[in-house]
Scaffold this motif. Structure first.
Motif, PDB file in Angstrom:
ATOM      1  N   VAL A   4       0.761  -1.071   0.032  1.00 17.95           N
ATOM      2  CA  VAL A   4      -0.046  -0.019  -0.071  1.00 17.95           C
ATOM      3  C   VAL A   4       0.922   1.296  -0.065  1.00 17.95           C
ATOM      4  N   ASP A   5       1.985   1.389   0.898  1.00 11.58           N
ATOM      5  CA  ASP A   5       2.808   2.429   0.887  1.00 11.58           C
ATOM      6  C   ASP A   5       3.570   2.721  -0.661  1.00 11.58           C
ATOM      7  N   ALA A   6       3.836   1.435  -0.899  1.00 10.18           N
ATOM      8  CA  ALA A   6       4.460   1.740  -2.511  1.00 10.18           C
ATOM      9  C   ALA A   6       3.406   2.153  -3.655  1.00 10.18           C
ATOM     10  N   VAL A   7       2.284   1.643  -3.730  1.00  4.40           N
ATOM     11  CA  VAL A   7       1.352   2.305  -4.431  1.00  4.40           C
ATOM     12  C   VAL A   7       0.916   3.529  -4.400  1.00  4.40           C
ATOM     13  N   ARG A   8       0.788   4.200  -2.898  1.00  2.00           N
ATOM     14  CA  ARG A   8       0.685   5.413  -2.658  1.00  2.00           C
ATOM     15  C   ARG A   8       1.756   6.237  -3.228  1.00  2.00           C
ATOM     16  N   ALA A   9       3.165   5.790  -3.178  1.00  2.00           N
ATOM     17  CA  ALA A   9       4.272   6.548  -3.805  1.00  2.00           C
ATOM     18  C   ALA A   9       4.198   6.722  -5.057  1.00  2.00           C
ATOM     19  N   LEU A  10       3.532   5.698  -5.729  1.00  2.00           N
ATOM     20  CA  LEU A  10       3.334   5.915  -7.225  1.00  2.00           C
ATOM     21  C   LEU A  10       2.294   6.459  -7.742  1.00  2.00           C
ATOM     22  N   GLY A  11       1.407   7.265  -6.894  1.00  2.93           N
ATOM     23  CA  GLY A  11       0.598   8.184  -7.344  1.00  2.93           C
ATOM     24  C   GLY A  11      -0.973   7.747  -6.783  1.00  2.93           C
ATOM     25  N   LEU A  12      -1.151   6.537  -6.622  1.00  2.00           N
ATOM     26  CA  LEU A  12      -2.885   5.948  -6.264  1.00  2.00           C
ATOM     27  C   LEU A  12      -2.811   5.982  -4.796  1.00  2.00           C
ATOM     28  N   ARG A  13      -3.462   7.372  -4.132  1.00  2.00           N
ATOM     29  CA  ARG A  13      -3.840   7.240  -2.752  1.00  2.00           C
ATOM     30  C   ARG A  13      -5.146   6.476  -2.131  1.00  2.00           C
ATOM     31  N   SER A  14      -5.841   6.216  -3.314  1.00  2.00           N
ATOM     32  CA  SER A  14      -7.134   5.496  -2.675  1.00  2.00           C
ATOM     33  C   SER A  14      -7.049   4.012  -2.493  1.00  2.00           C
ATOM     34  N   VAL A  15      -5.708   3.469  -2.681  1.00  2.00           N
ATOM     35  CA  VAL A  15      -5.526   2.182  -2.464  1.00  2.00           C
ATOM     36  C   VAL A  15      -5.611   1.768  -0.848  1.00  2.00           C
TER      37      VAL A  15
ATOM     38  N   ASP B  26      10.998  -0.413  -7.806  1.00  2.00           N
ATOM     39  CA  ASP B  26      11.681   0.211  -6.953  1.00  2.00           C
ATOM     40  C   ASP B  26      11.192   0.631  -5.671  1.00  2.00           C
ATOM     41  N   ALA B  27       9.670   0.866  -5.968  1.00  2.00           N
ATOM     42  CA  ALA B  27       8.757   1.505  -4.752  1.00  2.00           C
ATOM     43  C   ALA B  27       8.349   0.301  -4.042  1.00  2.00           C
ATOM     44  N   LEU B  28       8.357  -0.966  -4.521  1.00  2.00           N
ATOM     45  CA  LEU B  28       8.133  -1.998  -3.655  1.00  2.00           C
ATOM     46  C   LEU B  28       9.234  -2.310  -2.823  1.00  2.00           C
ATOM     47  N   VAL B  29      10.413  -2.325  -3.362  1.00  2.00           N
ATOM     48  CA  VAL B  29      11.550  -2.584  -2.669  1.00  2.00           C
ATOM     49  C   VAL B  29      11.894  -1.749  -1.608  1.00  2.00           C
ATOM     50  N   VAL B  30      11.794  -0.499  -1.657  1.00  2.00           N
ATOM     51  CA  VAL B  30      11.761   0.643  -0.464  1.00  2.00           C
ATOM     52  C   VAL B  30      10.894   0.417   0.500  1.00  2.00           C
ATOM     53  N   HIS B  31       9.682   0.175   0.055  1.00  2.00           N
ATOM     54  CA  HIS B  31       8.456   0.481   1.147  1.00  2.00           C
ATOM     55  C   HIS B  31       8.388  -0.726   1.773  1.00  2.00           C
ATOM     56  N   VAL B  32       8.193  -2.016   0.934  1.00  6.43           N
ATOM     57  CA  VAL B  32       8.037  -3.253   1.628  1.00  6.43           C
ATOM     58  C   VAL B  32       9.318  -3.536   2.562  1.00  6.43           C
ATOM     59  N   GLY B  33      10.420  -3.071   2.232  1.00  9.48           N
ATOM     60  CA  GLY B  33      11.523  -3.278   3.093  1.00  9.48           C
ATOM     61  C   GLY B  33      11.416  -2.537   4.072  1.00  9.48           C
ATOM     62  N   ARG B  34      11.106  -1.277   4.207  1.00  9.96           N
ATOM     63  CA  ARG B  34      10.902  -0.457   5.255  1.00  9.96           C
ATOM     64  C   ARG B  34      10.023  -1.204   6.146  1.00  9.96           C
ATOM     65  N   ARG B  35       8.852  -1.700   5.744  1.00 12.60           N
ATOM     66  CA  ARG B  35       8.048  -2.232   6.790  1.00 12.60           C
ATOM     67  C   ARG B  35       8.404  -3.457   7.251  1.00 12.60           C
ATOM     68  N   LEU B  36       9.232  -4.331   6.627  1.00 13.55           N
ATOM     69  CA  LEU B  36       9.743  -5.400   7.447  1.00 13.55           C
ATOM     70  C   LEU B  36      10.721  -4.982   8.295  1.00 13.55           C
ATOM     71  N   ASP B  37      11.533  -4.107   7.834  1.00  9.93           N
ATOM     72  CA  ASP B  37      12.641  -3.549   8.953  1.00  9.93           C
ATOM     73  C   ASP B  37      11.840  -3.053  10.283  1.00  9.93           C
ATOM     74  N   ASP B  38      10.942  -2.547  10.272  1.00 15.51           N
ATOM     75  CA  ASP B  38      10.014  -1.987  11.315  1.00 15.51           C
ATOM     76  C   ASP B  38       9.631  -3.177  12.063  1.00 15.51           C
ATOM     77  N   TRP B  39       9.125  -4.346  11.502  1.00 14.73           N
ATOM     78  CA  TRP B  39       8.727  -5.473  12.071  1.00 14.73           C
ATOM     79  C   TRP B  39       9.836  -6.235  12.651  1.00 14.73           C
ATOM     80  N   GLY B  40      11.012  -6.316  11.912  1.00 13.39           N
ATOM     81  CA  GLY B  40      12.177  -6.882  12.648  1.00 13.39           C
ATOM     82  C   GLY B  40      12.687  -6.437  13.578  1.00 13.39           C
ATOM     83  N   SER B  41      12.423  -4.859  13.758  1.00  9.43           N
ATOM     84  CA  SER B  41      12.923  -4.174  15.046  1.00  9.43           C
ATOM     85  C   SER B  41      12.420  -4.865  16.444  1.00  9.43           C
ATOM     86  N   GLY B  42      11.404  -5.555  16.140  1.00  9.13           N
ATOM     87  CA  GLY B  42      10.893  -6.010  17.714  1.00  9.13           C
ATOM     88  C   GLY B  42       9.503  -5.426  18.120  1.00  9.13           C
ATOM     89  N   ALA B  43       9.221  -5.801  19.187  1.00  7.37           N
ATOM     90  CA  ALA B  43       7.803  -5.526  19.696  1.00  7.37           C
ATOM     91  C   ALA B  43       7.449  -3.889  19.804  1.00  7.37           C
TER      92      ALA B  43
END
Length: 259
Positions: free
Chosen positions: A83-94, A178-195
């Motif tokens: 969702v973050d990646a798609v919004r970054a690509l210009g589709l805000r209603s996702v 590029d958008a998917l790699v950045v934004h999915v990776g960022r969310r996975l990093d957030d999850w991986g940082s712990g509780a």
């Protein structure tokens, strides 16, 4: 976390390729993307194929540090990153349809259209799998299929859409990846940082998810449930209240928004 990216011209399934890599003893973190995918799988073993360059098939492989009990949210965390990646690509209603279908608003379904949800069209799907290495360690493979440049005739079902159809513009394979790699990776990093990040991730997911408050029909492995979706709880379960007041906590299922 650094996510090295490999792009191939075509493959059967990026998820299957990475699962096979784990079983050969190869590790991550790494990202594999394909310009064409011929034998991808979605949830419930649905097929997911993509024409050359018109969509992005991409999978992440890593060995999570968090214990198995914490992984129930992973499919939803990946969906939130899409969702973050798609919004970054210009589709805000996702938005997200529980648990991790990435959807956008559309007109009501037509008569005879099967598997659709009223007023929504599916833009992307997510599949998260666990693969075991020869030494017994568990790795996670998270795959995303995002429709990018398809016209209506290119899509397998009327309930699907693409970025081109939803916005009138095709961002292209490279920009979408590029958008998917950045934004999915960022969310996975957030999850991986712990509780410490879990509460924020859950709140962001609930904000993005369009299912709570809807009248739903849910097909589960144990049968169907009809009622009103009340919430997504802290375990990632969908809470559905039936007409007789019974509350059901559903950990898996295929949801149709009735209204």
């Amino acid at each position: 976390m650094q996510w090295p990216v490999q792009v191939v011209g075509a493959t059967g399934s990026t998820n299957a390729d990475l699962v096979a890599a784990v079983r050969r003893g190869e590790g991550g973190p790494r990202v594999l993307a394909a310009r064409r995918q011929d034998a991808g799988r979605g949830r419930l073993d649905r097929g997911w194929s993509s024409p050359d360059g018109a969509s992005v098939a991409v999978s992440w492989l890593w060995r999570p540090a968090r214990p198995q009990r914490d992984r129930t949210w992973l499919p939803m965390v990946v969906g939130l990153g899409v969702v973050d990646a798609v919004r970054a690509l210009g589709l805000r209603s996702v938005a997200l349809k529980w648990p991790n279908d990435v959807v956008v608003p559309a007109g009501p379904r037509s008569d005879g259209e099967q598997g659709a949800t009223t007023g929504l069209r599916k833009l992307a799907g997510v599949l998260v799998e666990v693969a075991t290495a020869p030494d017994g360690t568990a790795h996670v493979v998270a795959g995303v299929g995002l429709n990018v440049g398809q016209q209506s005739d290119d899509l397998p079902v009327p309930s699907a859409t693409s970025l081109l159809l939803a916005t009138g513009r095709d961002p292209g394979f490279d920009a979408a990846l590029d958008a998917l790699v950045v934004h999915v990776g960022r969310r996975l990093d957030d999850w991986g940082s712990g509780a410490a990040r879990d509460a924020a991730l859950r709140e962001d997911y609930r904000t993005a998810c369009t299912t709570p408050g809807r009248v739903v029909h849910v097909r589960t492995p144990g049968g169907s449930v009809d009622g009103t979706a009340e919430d997504v709880d802290d375990d990632g379960c969908l809470v559905v209240v039936t007409d007789d007041g019974t509350r059901h906590r559903l950990s898996a299922g295929d949801v149709e928004h009735v209204r």
